[in-house]
Scaffold this active site. Structure first.
Site, PDB file in Angstrom:
ATOM      1  N   GLU A   1      50.591  52.227  49.917  1.00 24.44           N
ATOM      2  CA  GLU A   1      50.915  52.575  51.308  1.00 24.44           C
ATOM      3  C   GLU A   1      51.202  51.345  52.148  1.00 24.44           C
ATOM      4  O   GLU A   1      50.661  50.270  51.895  1.00 24.44           O
ATOM      5  CB  GLU A   1      49.707  53.242  51.959  1.00 24.44           C
ATOM      6  CG  GLU A   1      49.320  54.538  51.351  1.00 24.44           C
ATOM      7  CD  GLU A   1      48.068  55.087  52.019  1.00 24.44           C
ATOM      8  OE1 GLU A   1      47.559  56.080  51.509  1.00 24.44           O
ATOM      9  OE2 GLU A   1      47.610  54.521  53.024  1.00 24.44           O
TER      10      GLU A   1
ATOM     11  N   CYS B   1      51.139  46.881  58.406  1.00 24.56           N
ATOM     12  CA  CYS B   1      49.959  46.790  57.541  1.00 24.56           C
ATOM     13  C   CYS B   1      50.424  47.002  56.108  1.00 24.56           C
ATOM     14  O   CYS B   1      51.041  48.032  55.807  1.00 24.56           O
ATOM     15  CB  CYS B   1      48.979  47.886  57.970  1.00 24.56           C
ATOM     16  SG  CYS B   1      47.540  48.033  56.917  1.00 24.56           S
TER      17      CYS B   1
ATOM     18  N   CYS C   1      41.550  49.398  44.248  1.00 20.27           N
ATOM     19  CA  CYS C   1      40.724  48.241  44.604  1.00 20.27           C
ATOM     20  C   CYS C   1      39.472  48.250  43.737  1.00 20.27           C
ATOM     21  O   CYS C   1      38.915  49.302  43.449  1.00 20.27           O
ATOM     22  CB  CYS C   1      40.346  48.329  46.078  1.00 20.27           C
ATOM     23  SG  CYS C   1      39.414  46.906  46.654  1.00 20.27           S
TER      24      CYS C   1
ATOM     25  N   CYS D   1      33.961  49.947  48.019  1.00 20.38           N
ATOM     26  CA  CYS D   1      33.163  50.232  49.221  1.00 20.38           C
ATOM     27  C   CYS D   1      32.921  51.741  49.354  1.00 20.38           C
ATOM     28  O   CYS D   1      33.826  52.549  49.093  1.00 20.38           O
ATOM     29  CB  CYS D   1      33.880  49.709  50.460  1.00 20.38           C
ATOM     30  SG  CYS D   1      34.160  47.937  50.384  1.00 20.38           S
TER      31      CYS D   1
ATOM     32  N   CYS E   1      35.337  53.886  51.645  1.00 20.91           N
ATOM     33  CA  CYS E   1      36.789  53.667  51.578  1.00 20.91           C
ATOM     34  C   CYS E   1      37.447  54.566  50.545  1.00 20.91           C
ATOM     35  O   CYS E   1      37.021  54.623  49.390  1.00 20.91           O
ATOM     36  CB  CYS E   1      37.058  52.200  51.236  1.00 20.91           C
ATOM     37  SG  CYS E   1      38.808  51.839  51.004  1.00 20.91           S
TER      38      CYS E   1
ATOM     39  N   HIS F   1      31.031  44.881  58.646  1.00 18.92           N
ATOM     40  CA  HIS F   1      30.518  46.263  58.653  1.00 18.92           C
ATOM     41  C   HIS F   1      29.000  46.444  58.688  1.00 18.92           C
ATOM     42  O   HIS F   1      28.524  47.536  58.960  1.00 18.92           O
ATOM     43  CB  HIS F   1      31.071  47.088  57.489  1.00 18.92           C
ATOM     44  CG  HIS F   1      32.569  47.011  57.326  1.00 18.92           C
ATOM     45  ND1 HIS F   1      33.434  46.819  58.380  1.00 18.92           N
ATOM     46  CD2 HIS F   1      33.352  47.115  56.224  1.00 18.92           C
ATOM     47  CE1 HIS F   1      34.681  46.794  57.926  1.00 18.92           C
ATOM     48  NE2 HIS F   1      34.653  46.975  56.642  1.00 18.92           N
TER      49      HIS F   1
ATOM     50  N   CYS G   1      44.044  53.039  55.450  1.00 23.40           N
ATOM     51  CA  CYS G   1      44.843  52.981  54.228  1.00 23.40           C
ATOM     52  C   CYS G   1      44.146  53.654  53.057  1.00 23.40           C
ATOM     53  O   CYS G   1      42.948  53.691  52.957  1.00 23.40           O
ATOM     54  CB  CYS G   1      45.264  51.564  53.923  1.00 23.40           C
ATOM     55  SG  CYS G   1      46.839  51.250  54.716  1.00 23.40           S
TER      56      CYS G   1
HETATM   57  N1  SAH Z   1      40.147  45.063  51.224  1.00 25.70           N
HETATM   58  C1  SAH Z   1      40.322  44.421  52.459  1.00 25.70           C
HETATM   59  C2  SAH Z   1      41.578  44.840  53.172  1.00 25.70           C
HETATM   60  C3  SAH Z   1      41.938  46.293  53.120  1.00 25.70           C
HETATM   61  S1  SAH Z   1      40.850  47.452  53.869  1.00 25.70           S
HETATM   62  C4  SAH Z   1      39.114  44.646  53.360  1.00 25.70           C
HETATM   63  O1  SAH Z   1      38.281  45.459  53.044  1.00 25.70           O
HETATM   64  O2  SAH Z   1      39.038  43.925  54.354  1.00 25.70           O
HETATM   65  C5  SAH Z   1      41.263  47.291  55.547  1.00 25.70           C
HETATM   66  C6  SAH Z   1      40.250  47.864  56.507  1.00 25.70           C
HETATM   67  O3  SAH Z   1      40.236  49.301  56.481  1.00 25.70           O
HETATM   68  C7  SAH Z   1      38.832  47.385  56.237  1.00 25.70           C
HETATM   69  O4  SAH Z   1      38.287  46.737  57.352  1.00 25.70           O
HETATM   70  C8  SAH Z   1      38.135  48.678  55.929  1.00 25.70           C
HETATM   71  O5  SAH Z   1      36.829  48.615  56.316  1.00 25.70           O
HETATM   72  C9  SAH Z   1      38.917  49.722  56.702  1.00 25.70           C
HETATM   73  N2  SAH Z   1      38.638  51.073  56.263  1.00 25.70           N
HETATM   74  C10 SAH Z   1      38.417  51.512  55.003  1.00 25.70           C
HETATM   75  N3  SAH Z   1      38.130  52.829  55.009  1.00 25.70           N
HETATM   76  C11 SAH Z   1      38.173  53.235  56.301  1.00 25.70           C
HETATM   77  C12 SAH Z   1      37.949  54.484  56.959  1.00 25.70           C
HETATM   78  N4  SAH Z   1      37.656  55.575  56.289  1.00 25.70           N
HETATM   79  N5  SAH Z   1      38.066  54.520  58.307  1.00 25.70           N
HETATM   80  C13 SAH Z   1      38.401  53.412  58.996  1.00 25.70           C
HETATM   81  N6  SAH Z   1      38.621  52.218  58.438  1.00 25.70           N
HETATM   82  C14 SAH Z   1      38.510  52.121  57.100  1.00 25.70           C
HETATM   83 FE1  SF4 Z   2      38.650  47.576  48.739  1.00 27.27          FE
HETATM   84 FE2  SF4 Z   2      38.555  49.543  50.527  1.00 27.27          FE
HETATM   85 FE3  SF4 Z   2      36.508  47.865  50.293  1.00 27.27          FE
HETATM   86 FE4  SF4 Z   2      38.813  46.984  51.365  1.00 27.27          FE
HETATM   87  S1  SF4 Z   2      37.488  48.541  52.219  1.00 27.27           S
HETATM   88  S2  SF4 Z   2      37.550  45.975  49.810  1.00 27.27           S
HETATM   89  S3  SF4 Z   2      40.289  48.213  50.168  1.00 27.27           S
HETATM   90  S4  SF4 Z   2      37.223  49.291  48.703  1.00 27.27           S
END
Ligand code: SAH
Ligand code: SF4
Length: 375
Positions: A106, A132, A139, A143, A146, A246, A363
């Site tokens: 994406e 973006c 990944c 997390c 995510c 976070h 994303c």
């Molecule tokens: N992997 C890198 C970059 C991609 S994620 C990172 O984690 O920084 C980009 C952002 O999207 C991160 O700050 C992550 O916390 C956020 N994100 C992931 N899932 C989300 C959700 N369900 N709602 C809002 N933000 C989210």
């Molecule tokens: Fe990977 Fe999602 Fe964690 Fe970013 S927020 S490091 S994309 S698992």
């Protein structure tokens, strides 16, 4: 940009295999000049790719015909295909791209500020865009909150596949080559887990003969791979750094982000302190606020202490819920209180606008819907 809801499906992704030509966007101008002689041809080709958004070598009319034909044998100019485009009512537009092997990633075009005119009809300022982009298919970091993590890790993107996301979006939206666009590596994937390709794409984006997007307009967001943050710092790329923090204590952070076992909060703070930051910039700490998990004032207090002595700014993000998650979006009031606590004590803190919430702009969310057949 049109603001009504549009949905276009160009085709379902299918996994297929065939011999892949080299992606010409994988090459820096210097690498291209090594391969294509005389060297000034590399400059011309770069201009065709990044100024005129060429999709076929035949368009490159100032190159000799034989050279155009040779290029077409060796290279591809179109490594991505658009699968879906979704428009949000706030003007952001989300793309799902298919790679040559059928995987999808994406990217999102965010309209940060609309075009405005003076009363006499003259232009006050142009639209301001941020794009973006993704750095990996899936990944490894895993997390808990995510959606990208849920699908596991497939593979790294190449520099050209990263660069092409922006080129496709600029072309599709008639954004002129010389218009400034900001880039955030906040799409799918962990950019520092694909550092070489990401660093190369930063350089290709910045090339004056290409998109000429200065590194200080590019932000790499990381979940906090401390050793890679140090490595990135040593590369002296001049990019902005964003840390997905976070949580303010290791126990909670470990539950939300398993990577914290390998790289704890202290190691991240040390790496950030060693990172070369542009004089006019700050390191951004992203703080995803989840209702009843990390949204209390005690956390804000700890955050303030943690960032003491760092040129930092905090960006609070509303957790964006999706089907099947146990986490909840925080209330607006709690977000404001959290923000106020920090700003009153001198820490820069913004709340990220929920851009594109109606199109699931966090994303990983569009891709997941597509794989489940909901789009
Ligand atoms: N992997 C890198 C970059 C991609 S994620 C990172 O984690 O920084 C980009 C952002 O999207 C991160 O700050 C992550 O916390 C956020 N994100 C992931 N899932 C989300 C959700 N369900 N709602 C809002 N933000 C989210
Ligand atoms: Fe990977 Fe999602 Fe964690 Fe970013 S927020 S490091 S994309 S698992």
């Amino acid at each position: 940009m049109c603001k009504k809801q549009i949905k276009s499906t160009v085709g379902k992704p299918t996994l297929r295999k065939y011999k892949m030509k080299q992606i010409i966007q994988d090459l820096t101008k210097e690498e291209l000049a090594e391969k294509i002689k005389p060297a000034f041809r590399a400059k011309q080709i770069y201009q065709w790719i990044y100024h005129k958004y060429a999709t076929d070598f035949e368009e490159m009319k100032n190159l000799p015909k034989a050279m155009r034909e040779e290029l077409a044998v060796e290279y591809t100019l179109t490594p991505l295909k658009t699968v879906t485009v979704q428009d949000s009512i706030d003007g952001s537009r989300k793309y799902l791209f298919e790679l040559h092997d059928g995987h999808t990633v994406e990217a999102v075009l965010l309209l940060m500020r609309d075009k405005e005119y003076h009363e006499d009809g003259s232009l006050k300022h142009q639209e301001r865009y941020t794009v973006c982009i993704s750095s990996q298919v899936g990944c490894k970091v895993g997390c808990a909150f995510c959606l990208t993590a849920k699908g596991g890790f497939m593979r790294n993107l190449t520099a050209g596949e990263i660069v092409e996301q922006l080129r496709m979006i600029k072309k599709d939206n008639d954004i002129a080559a010389n218009r400034r666009v900001n880039i955030v590596f906040m799409g799918m994937g962990e950019p520092l887990d694909n550092l070489e390709a990401v660093a190369k794409s930063v350089r290709i984006f910045a090339d004056e003969e290409g998109m000429a997007i200065a590194p200080h307009r590019q932000t790499i967001s990381t979940s906090g791979l401390s050793s890679k943050i140090e490595k990135l710092g040593k590369m002296e790329l001049g990019i902005n750094l964003a840390i997905s923090l976070h949580a303010v204590d290791d126990e909670l952070r470990q539950q939300l982000m398993p990577i914290n076992k390998a790289y704890n909060i202290e190691s991240i703070i040390t790496a950030v302190k060693n990172f070369p930051v542009n004089d006019r910039k700050r390191v951004m700490f992203e703080y995803l606020v989840i209702k009843d998990v990390n949204d209390d004032i005690a956390a804000a207090k700890k955050l303030l202490k943690l960032l003491d002595g760092i040129k930092a700014k905090v960006n609070l993000i509303y957790f964006n819920p999706y089907g099947g998650t146990e986490f909840k979006r925080p209330s607006e009031e709690d977000m404001k209180q959290f923000q106020e606590y920090l700003t009153k004590r001198g820490l820069h803190c913004t709340i990220r606008e929920s851009k594109g919430l109606d199109i699931s702009a966090a994303c990983g969310q569009l891709r997941e819907q597509e794989l489940e057949g909901d789009v």
